[in-house]
Motif scaffolding. Structure first.
Motif, PDB file in Angstrom:
ATOM      1  N   VAL A  61       2.190  -2.350   2.495  1.00 47.25           N
ATOM      2  CA  VAL A  61       1.652  -1.888   1.083  1.00 47.25           C
ATOM      3  C   VAL A  61       0.490  -0.970   1.494  1.00 47.25           C
ATOM      4  O   VAL A  61      -0.501  -1.165   2.290  1.00 47.25           O
ATOM      5  N   GLU A  62       0.100  -0.028   0.542  1.00 44.94           N
ATOM      6  CA  GLU A  62      -1.124   0.919   0.802  1.00 44.94           C
ATOM      7  C   GLU A  62      -2.195   0.246   0.419  1.00 44.94           C
ATOM      8  O   GLU A  62      -2.191  -0.734  -0.505  1.00 44.94           O
ATOM      9  N   GLY A  63      -3.466   0.375   0.957  1.00 47.47           N
ATOM     10  CA  GLY A  63      -4.640  -0.215   0.829  1.00 47.47           C
ATOM     11  C   GLY A  63      -5.010  -1.695   1.400  1.00 47.47           C
ATOM     12  O   GLY A  63      -4.128  -2.183   1.905  1.00 47.47           O
ATOM     13  N   HIS A  64      -6.190  -1.983   1.191  1.00 43.49           N
ATOM     14  CA  HIS A  64      -6.662  -3.377   1.762  1.00 43.49           C
ATOM     15  C   HIS A  64      -6.723  -4.195   0.422  1.00 43.49           C
ATOM     16  O   HIS A  64      -7.634  -4.473  -0.164  1.00 43.49           O
ATOM     17  N   THR A  65      -5.250  -4.591   0.215  1.00 42.30           N
ATOM     18  CA  THR A  65      -5.190  -5.538  -1.097  1.00 42.30           C
ATOM     19  C   THR A  65      -5.600  -6.982  -1.152  1.00 42.30           C
ATOM     20  O   THR A  65      -5.775  -7.302  -2.373  1.00 42.30           O
ATOM     21  N   ILE A  66      -5.918  -7.575   0.062  1.00 42.02           N
ATOM     22  CA  ILE A  66      -6.360  -9.024   0.189  1.00 42.02           C
ATOM     23  C   ILE A  66      -7.783  -8.853  -0.272  1.00 42.02           C
ATOM     24  O   ILE A  66      -8.622  -9.509  -1.202  1.00 42.02           O
ATOM     25  N   SER A  67      -8.629  -8.064   0.494  1.00 43.57           N
ATOM     26  CA  SER A  67     -10.051  -7.887   0.176  1.00 43.57           C
ATOM     27  C   SER A  67     -10.490  -7.091  -1.070  1.00 43.57           C
ATOM     28  O   SER A  67     -11.369  -7.505  -1.853  1.00 43.57           O
ATOM     29  N   GLU A  68      -9.512  -6.463  -1.684  1.00 44.36           N
ATOM     30  CA  GLU A  68      -9.984  -5.703  -2.727  1.00 44.36           C
ATOM     31  C   GLU A  68      -9.144  -6.488  -3.988  1.00 44.36           C
ATOM     32  O   GLU A  68      -9.420  -6.086  -5.017  1.00 44.36           O
TER      33      GLU A  68
ATOM     34  N   LEU B 157       0.727  -3.174  -6.149  1.00 43.74           N
ATOM     35  CA  LEU B 157       1.044  -2.772  -4.648  1.00 43.74           C
ATOM     36  C   LEU B 157       2.143  -1.636  -4.628  1.00 43.74           C
ATOM     37  O   LEU B 157       3.130  -1.728  -5.597  1.00 43.74           O
ATOM     38  N   THR B 158       1.453  -0.725  -3.769  1.00 38.85           N
ATOM     39  CA  THR B 158       2.528   0.408  -3.650  1.00 38.85           C
ATOM     40  C   THR B 158       3.215   0.411  -2.233  1.00 38.85           C
ATOM     41  O   THR B 158       2.277   0.463  -1.276  1.00 38.85           O
ATOM     42  N   SER B 159       4.504   0.239  -2.092  1.00 40.95           N
ATOM     43  CA  SER B 159       5.017   0.281  -0.838  1.00 40.95           C
ATOM     44  C   SER B 159       4.802   1.192  -0.032  1.00 40.95           C
ATOM     45  O   SER B 159       4.664   2.402  -0.530  1.00 40.95           O
ATOM     46  N   ALA B 160       4.419   1.201   1.133  1.00 39.24           N
ATOM     47  CA  ALA B 160       4.175   2.104   2.150  1.00 39.24           C
ATOM     48  C   ALA B 160       5.302   2.554   3.124  1.00 39.24           C
ATOM     49  O   ALA B 160       5.156   3.369   4.157  1.00 39.24           O
ATOM     50  N   ILE B 161       6.333   1.915   3.060  1.00 42.56           N
ATOM     51  CA  ILE B 161       7.474   2.159   3.782  1.00 42.56           C
ATOM     52  C   ILE B 161       8.471   3.214   3.523  1.00 42.56           C
ATOM     53  O   ILE B 161       8.962   3.041   2.505  1.00 42.56           O
ATOM     54  N   LYS B 162       8.541   4.127   4.531  1.00 45.78           N
ATOM     55  CA  LYS B 162       9.441   5.218   4.349  1.00 45.78           C
ATOM     56  C   LYS B 162      10.713   5.087   4.877  1.00 45.78           C
ATOM     57  O   LYS B 162      11.715   5.035   4.303  1.00 45.78           O
TER      58      LYS B 162
END
Length: 164
Positions: free
Chosen positions: A140-147, A152-157
């Motif tokens: 997923v895009e971004g540092h979702t754990i620390s933030e 969640l936006t999938s980053a898989i193309k």
């Protein structure tokens, strides 16, 4: 007297900048470039002593991330990059030992931020099956754990198995 102090400070700043450029250039020169993806991956597998599977994930930012089962239950993420000198692959995460799953944050060479999740038997549209069949993976895009992000936006193309 003030002029001497200013000149000394300026000289110190120039020396720090010179050391920074020298170290940055020497790090770039240590990267082994190859003419093809296949040759690069062969070198990377040998250099990193990879015994398990490798899946190549193309992100929505057109970056090529290598999800790697190094051996047994040890995993890490690398990146396959093409630049003007050819192709190279580089590790972008530490080894992670898994028993039931894990997640960690990544930064790519282009400074894009992602979080990768490994889970067993995850039935979710954002997850893909890792080629060894043991885990399902989400990137997923971004540092979702620390933030502490819930959206969640999938980053898989797309995904391709390059070693099994």
């Amino acid at each position: 007297m003030k002029v001497e102090i200013i000149i000394r400070q300026f000289m110190v700043i120039l020396m720090v900048i010179a050391i920074f450029f020298i170290s940055a250039c020497s790090e770039k020169d240590n990267i082994a470039h190859f003419s093809s993806k296949e040759e690069t991956l062969e070198h990377f597998v040998q250099n990193e002593n990879i015994k398990g599977n490798i899946d190549l994930i193309t992100t929505t930012n057109d970056e090529s991330l290598l999800v790697i089962q190094s051996s047994g239950n040890i995993y890490f993420v690398g990146e396959l990059v093409e630049d003007k000198e050819g192709y190279y692959a580089k590790r972008i995460s530490d080894n992670v030992e898994m028993t039931i799953g894990a997640s960690w944050e990544l930064n790519t060479m282009n400074k894009n931020e992602y979080t990768i999740f490994f889970e067993k038997n995850k039935e979710d549209a954002n997850y893909i099956h890792f080629s060894n069949g043991e885990y399902d993976i989400s990137l997923v895009e971004g540092h979702t754990i620390s933030e502490n992000t819930l959206a969640l936006t999938s980053a898989i193309k797309e995904v391709e198995t390059v070693k099994d």
